[in-house]
Design a protein around this motif. Sequence first.
Motif, PDB file in Angstrom:
ATOM      1  N   GLU A  57       2.488  25.697 114.668  1.00 38.38           N
ATOM      2  CA  GLU A  57       1.489  25.782 115.943  1.00 38.38           C
ATOM      3  C   GLU A  57       2.030  26.287 117.067  1.00 38.38           C
ATOM      4  N   PHE A  58       3.389  26.337 117.252  1.00 37.17           N
ATOM      5  CA  PHE A  58       3.839  27.217 118.374  1.00 37.17           C
ATOM      6  C   PHE A  58       3.876  28.535 118.352  1.00 37.17           C
ATOM      7  N   VAL A  59       3.621  29.145 117.226  1.00 38.08           N
ATOM      8  CA  VAL A  59       3.787  30.581 117.166  1.00 38.08           C
ATOM      9  C   VAL A  59       2.468  31.348 117.361  1.00 38.08           C
ATOM     10  N   SER A  60       2.423  32.297 118.357  1.00 43.71           N
ATOM     11  CA  SER A  60       1.336  32.796 118.509  1.00 43.71           C
ATOM     12  C   SER A  60       1.608  34.443 119.034  1.00 43.71           C
ATOM     13  N   PRO A  61       0.639  35.233 118.689  1.00 42.37           N
ATOM     14  CA  PRO A  61       0.815  36.576 118.886  1.00 42.37           C
ATOM     15  C   PRO A  61       0.854  36.855 120.469  1.00 42.37           C
ATOM     16  N   ASN A  62       0.322  35.975 121.468  1.00 42.81           N
ATOM     17  CA  ASN A  62       0.289  35.913 122.818  1.00 42.81           C
ATOM     18  C   ASN A  62       1.304  34.970 123.481  1.00 42.81           C
ATOM     19  N   GLY A  63       2.223  34.209 122.739  1.00 43.85           N
ATOM     20  CA  GLY A  63       2.914  33.113 123.132  1.00 43.85           C
ATOM     21  C   GLY A  63       4.508  33.613 123.220  1.00 43.85           C
ATOM     22  N   PRO A  64       5.354  32.618 123.569  1.00 45.46           N
ATOM     23  CA  PRO A  64       6.629  33.102 123.847  1.00 45.46           C
ATOM     24  C   PRO A  64       7.198  33.257 122.444  1.00 45.46           C
ATOM     25  N   TYR A  65       6.884  32.762 121.274  1.00 43.75           N
ATOM     26  CA  TYR A  65       7.364  32.646 119.949  1.00 43.75           C
ATOM     27  C   TYR A  65       6.287  33.377 119.049  1.00 43.75           C
ATOM     28  N   LYS A  66       6.541  34.670 118.772  1.00 41.06           N
ATOM     29  CA  LYS A  66       5.590  35.603 117.924  1.00 41.06           C
ATOM     30  C   LYS A  66       5.932  35.335 116.438  1.00 41.06           C
ATOM     31  N   SER A  67       7.079  34.622 116.152  1.00 42.80           N
ATOM     32  CA  SER A  67       7.032  34.305 114.532  1.00 42.80           C
ATOM     33  C   SER A  67       8.024  33.125 114.340  1.00 42.80           C
ATOM     34  N   LEU A  68       8.043  32.697 113.149  1.00 42.27           N
ATOM     35  CA  LEU A  68       8.695  31.410 113.149  1.00 42.27           C
ATOM     36  C   LEU A  68      10.222  31.725 112.982  1.00 42.27           C
ATOM     37  N   GLU A  69      10.718  32.819 112.739  1.00 38.48           N
ATOM     38  CA  GLU A  69      11.971  33.312 112.962  1.00 38.48           C
ATOM     39  C   GLU A  69      12.501  33.070 114.357  1.00 38.48           C
TER      40      GLU A  69
END
Length: 76
Positions: A57-69
């Motif tokens: 839920e914290f991963v987003s193409p527009n957010g600070p985290y682009k992937s789970l990695e």
Amino acid sequence: MQVALRWIYEQGSSAVVKSFNKERMKLNIGIFDWELSNEESEKIKQIPQRRICTGEEFVSPNGPYKSLEELWDDDT
């Protein structure tokens, strides 16, 4: 359950226990009166671990985290 609680405690973490049963509460507080043996700890380390919260839920193409990695510093 007390073995799991003891393992969590020995790892330096904590668990939220929701029991209101007096006998279970006594058993749970008893985790401080003993330790897991090295053999027991090694056996527990062989159990596959997984996160309850993956963080998707914290991963987003527009957010600070682009992937789970990125979120988990490559420790997924």
